[in-house]
Design an enzyme around this catalytic site. Structure first.
Site, PDB file in Angstrom:
ATOM      1  N   GLY A  43       0.834  -1.189   0.000  1.00 29.23           N
ATOM      2  CA  GLY A  43       0.000   0.000   0.000  1.00 29.23           C
ATOM      3  C   GLY A  43       0.870   1.240   0.000  1.00 29.23           C
ATOM      4  O   GLY A  43       2.019   1.209   0.441  1.00 29.23           O
ATOM      5  N   GLN A  57       3.012   9.894   1.363  1.00 27.53           N
ATOM      6  CA  GLN A  57       4.299   9.201   1.379  1.00 27.53           C
ATOM      7  C   GLN A  57       5.168   9.558   0.177  1.00 27.53           C
ATOM      8  O   GLN A  57       6.355   9.261   0.165  1.00 27.53           O
ATOM      9  CB  GLN A  57       4.092   7.692   1.440  1.00 27.53           C
ATOM     10  CG  GLN A  57       3.497   7.228   2.759  1.00 27.53           C
ATOM     11  CD  GLN A  57       3.307   5.739   2.765  1.00 27.53           C
ATOM     12  OE1 GLN A  57       2.286   5.236   2.320  1.00 27.53           O
ATOM     13  NE2 GLN A  57       4.313   5.027   3.262  1.00 27.53           N
ATOM     14  N   CYS A 108       6.260  -0.172   7.340  1.00 22.37           N
ATOM     15  CA  CYS A 108       5.838   0.968   6.529  1.00 22.37           C
ATOM     16  C   CYS A 108       7.012   1.421   5.675  1.00 22.37           C
ATOM     17  O   CYS A 108       8.145   1.501   6.167  1.00 22.37           O
ATOM     18  CB  CYS A 108       5.384   2.101   7.459  1.00 22.37           C
ATOM     19  SG  CYS A 108       4.821   3.578   6.603  1.00 22.37           S
ATOM     20  N   LEU A 109       6.742   1.721   4.420  1.00 22.05           N
ATOM     21  CA  LEU A 109       7.796   2.195   3.531  1.00 22.05           C
ATOM     22  C   LEU A 109       8.416   3.494   4.046  1.00 22.05           C
ATOM     23  O   LEU A 109       9.579   3.777   3.773  1.00 22.05           O
ATOM     24  CB  LEU A 109       7.244   2.401   2.115  1.00 22.05           C
ATOM     25  CG  LEU A 109       6.761   1.140   1.410  1.00 22.05           C
ATOM     26  CD1 LEU A 109       6.105   1.491   0.083  1.00 22.05           C
ATOM     27  CD2 LEU A 109       7.888   0.143   1.221  1.00 22.05           C
ATOM     28  N   HIS A 164      -4.185   1.240   7.886  1.00 22.15           N
ATOM     29  CA  HIS A 164      -2.796   1.717   7.880  1.00 22.15           C
ATOM     30  C   HIS A 164      -2.628   2.855   6.867  1.00 22.15           C
ATOM     31  O   HIS A 164      -2.101   3.921   7.205  1.00 22.15           O
ATOM     32  CB  HIS A 164      -1.860   0.555   7.541  1.00 22.15           C
ATOM     33  CG  HIS A 164      -0.420   0.953   7.449  1.00 22.15           C
ATOM     34  ND1 HIS A 164       0.508   0.607   8.407  1.00 22.15           N
ATOM     35  CD2 HIS A 164       0.260   1.675   6.519  1.00 22.15           C
ATOM     36  CE1 HIS A 164       1.690   1.102   8.057  1.00 22.15           C
ATOM     37  NE2 HIS A 164       1.562   1.741   6.915  1.00 22.15           N
ATOM     38  N   GLU A 165      -3.088   2.624   5.643  1.00 23.43           N
ATOM     39  CA  GLU A 165      -2.908   3.634   4.587  1.00 23.43           C
ATOM     40  C   GLU A 165      -3.779   4.870   4.819  1.00 23.43           C
ATOM     41  O   GLU A 165      -3.322   5.991   4.608  1.00 23.43           O
ATOM     42  CB  GLU A 165      -3.175   3.028   3.206  1.00 23.43           C
ATOM     43  CG  GLU A 165      -2.238   1.905   2.818  1.00 23.43           C
ATOM     44  CD  GLU A 165      -0.764   2.253   2.894  1.00 23.43           C
ATOM     45  OE1 GLU A 165      -0.387   3.436   2.732  1.00 23.43           O
ATOM     46  OE2 GLU A 165       0.035   1.328   3.136  1.00 23.43           O
ATOM     47  N   HIS A 197      -2.390   7.398   7.147  1.00 25.75           N
ATOM     48  CA  HIS A 197      -1.447   8.354   6.543  1.00 25.75           C
ATOM     49  C   HIS A 197      -2.171   9.616   6.085  1.00 25.75           C
ATOM     50  O   HIS A 197      -1.615  10.711   6.147  1.00 25.75           O
ATOM     51  CB  HIS A 197      -0.735   7.730   5.335  1.00 25.75           C
ATOM     52  CG  HIS A 197       0.434   6.871   5.686  1.00 25.75           C
ATOM     53  ND1 HIS A 197       1.558   7.331   6.318  1.00 25.75           N
ATOM     54  CD2 HIS A 197       0.652   5.548   5.475  1.00 25.75           C
ATOM     55  CE1 HIS A 197       2.425   6.354   6.478  1.00 25.75           C
ATOM     56  NE2 HIS A 197       1.899   5.248   5.980  1.00 25.75           N
TER      57      HIS A 197
END
Length: 187
Positions: A45, A50, A100-101, A142-143, A146
């Protein structure tokens, strides 16, 4: 185009992202770039903040998990102006390891509800209002966090956060290694 991932400590990750108009310039290209960036980073995701854009766009690719979750074969979707409308507080709370990226090299157990109600527009700008459960609900939470300026490390216990404090400081200072392009908060 593969874009750099903004890492922990960057101010854009703490802003509440704005809904976009349906005629948002370059929306299709933004979605394509987000998918390409996510795939190149081996993520499932990616939220627009991000990549430095404070807009409500998320891409999710669960096809990469089809061996463990066969129900997600060919699952690859973009979500425009997504919002969690309701959390099913009667649903099970599940603790699972998340990474997480934007927080390279770390993962922690996070507790999330297993069922949520979401509203969003798809890539054809068609509206959806649906209940989502299981692993997709986790990834969405999660996404979509953000988009609210929240990161998974905000949802771990204070003790765990204290234990990883120095690693988070290192990420803020650009002291990490990862296999994809990033944009650290400062270097």
């Amino acid at each position: 185009m593969i874009l750099p991932i903004y890492t922990y400590g960057h101010p854009v990750l703490r802003k509440v992202a704005q809904d976009i108009p349906t005629d948002y310039p370059g929306l299709s290209q933004l979605i394509d770039d987000m998918f390409e960036t996510m795939d190149a980073s081996s993520g499932v995701g990616l939220a627009a903040p991000q990549i430095g854009k404070s807009v409500r766009v998320v891409v999710i690719n669960l096809d990469v998990l089809k061996e463990d979750y066969p129900e997600y074969a060919d699952f690859r979707h973009a979500y425009i102006n997504p919002h969690i409308i309701e959390v099913d507080k009667k649903s099970e709370k599940v603790s699972m390891e998340e990474g997480c990226l934007s927080v390279p090299g770390l993962s922690e157990k996070v507790v999330r509800y297993s069922r949520i109600r979401v509203q969003y527009l798809d890539e054809e700008l068609q509206p959806h209002d649906e209940w989502v459960e299981g692993y997709l609900a986790r990834v969405m939470q999660h996404e979509f966090d953000h988009l609210e300026g929240v990161m998974y490390v905000d949802r771990i216990t204070p003790l765990r956060k204290q234990l990883i404090r120095n690693k988070l400081k290192g990420i803020m200072q650009g002291k990490y290694t990862c296999s994809y392009r990033t944009k650290p908060a400062r270097k």
